[in-house]
Design a protein around this motif. Sequence first.
Motif, short mmCIF file in Angstrom:
data_model
loop_
_atom_site.label_atom_id
_atom_site.label_comp_id
_atom_site.label_asym_id
_atom_site.label_seq_id
_atom_site.Cartn_x
_atom_site.Cartn_y
_atom_site.Cartn_z
N ILE A 165 0.85 -1.19 0.00
CA ILE A 165 0.00 0.00 0.00
C ILE A 165 0.89 1.23 0.00
O ILE A 165 1.85 1.32 0.75
N SER A 166 0.59 2.19 -0.83
CA SER A 166 1.34 3.45 -0.81
C SER A 166 0.42 4.63 -0.55
O SER A 166 0.62 5.41 0.37
N ARG A 167 -0.62 4.78 -1.38
CA ARG A 167 -1.59 5.85 -1.16
C ARG A 167 -2.99 5.28 -1.37
O ARG A 167 -3.19 4.41 -2.22
N THR A 168 -3.94 5.79 -0.60
CA THR A 168 -5.32 5.33 -0.73
C THR A 168 -6.23 6.53 -0.89
O THR A 168 -6.12 7.49 -0.13
N SER A 169 -7.10 6.48 -1.85
CA SER A 169 -7.95 7.63 -2.14
C SER A 169 -9.03 7.79 -1.07
O SER A 169 -9.46 6.82 -0.45
N GLU A 193 -3.68 10.40 1.67
CA GLU A 193 -2.63 10.38 2.69
C GLU A 193 -1.68 9.23 2.43
O GLU A 193 -2.08 8.14 2.05
N THR A 194 -0.39 9.48 2.60
CA THR A 194 0.60 8.43 2.46
C THR A 194 0.54 7.53 3.67
O THR A 194 0.73 7.98 4.80
N ILE A 195 0.25 6.25 3.44
CA ILE A 195 0.11 5.31 4.55
C ILE A 195 0.75 4.00 4.17
O ILE A 195 1.08 3.75 3.02
N GLY A 196 0.86 3.11 5.15
CA GLY A 196 1.29 1.75 4.88
C GLY A 196 2.72 1.69 4.40
O GLY A 196 3.59 2.43 4.83
#
Length: 335
Positions: A165-169, A193-196
């Motif tokens: 996962i890098s970014r999620t809308s 947001e940048t997560i994971g």
Amino acid sequence: MKNKNNGIRKAAILLISLGPETSAQILKLLPDYLIQKVTYEIANINYVEPEEREQVINDFLDMASARQYVIDGGIEYAKELLQKALGTQRAKEIMDVLNQMKQSEKPFSIARKADTRQLTNLLMNEHPQTVALIMCYMQPEKAAMVLSQFPDELQTEIAERLGTISRTSPTVIRKIEKIMEEKFSSLIDNESETIGGVKTLVEILNSVDRSTERNIISNLEEKQPELAETVKSNLFVFEDIVNLDRASIQRTLREVSNEDLALALKGASEQVANVIYANMSKRAADLLREDIQFMGPVRLSTVEEAQQRIVGIIRRLDEAGEIVISRGDQDAVVV
């Protein structure tokens, strides 16, 4: 008085007023970027006027009361009480700040607060991608506890998704929250947001038991070798003690109890044991060998728990800058 209305300055003044012990506990709960900003501000405050200090404390108390009113009876209830207590203008100011804070909170806040066992039961039947997304917003240690309860094959699936996962809308997050609103009632983040990613996965793996850690790494090596190598280069395990320099090993040994060291070496390879013995006095090494010899049979889980405690000490010392762990191709430099 400059920067009176600056939120970081107010936070710094409040923490100074609360004293080091209480402030230290609060700082642990803040995200890293805020810790850096607040501690920098604290370091640069030489003097605070009594009036400013009193105003900051009063603002904090008003805000805390307002949040409790919202929890107890909702927005309108909070407005009514604040208006009666503080007047219309002051009540509006506080509610405006609360609304801004609400907009900035991360999704799945209830998942971060929920009981681990209940959370595990809720997530067990969800899709691995959904579980991975929610874990991205959870404390690493809580995510680790939940992850360790999943079947082996699901652990790997979830870990694989966490690592990629890098970014999620916001649309995806809103959709998941809508489906699970009765379970989590989380807030919606309005911005991507940048997560994971590897960092989140490593933080979680640093907290899981060794069996879970080995299972996930082993399966990732088969399914995604490149991801597995990246994770391993950022992950310290007990056997990596052989890669520490002598000073780091000796510093670590000063923190480890004799009982844990004996248990850990009971299940360690000859290479690891030799490295440990080589960094002890001859007398201490001989006594340790005797302790292990007369210990008798020990459960593997007990050995792994002792090894994990030692790894926890090594990671803590590394974070504090007292020892150096070289990761990947990066050379650690001590100055």
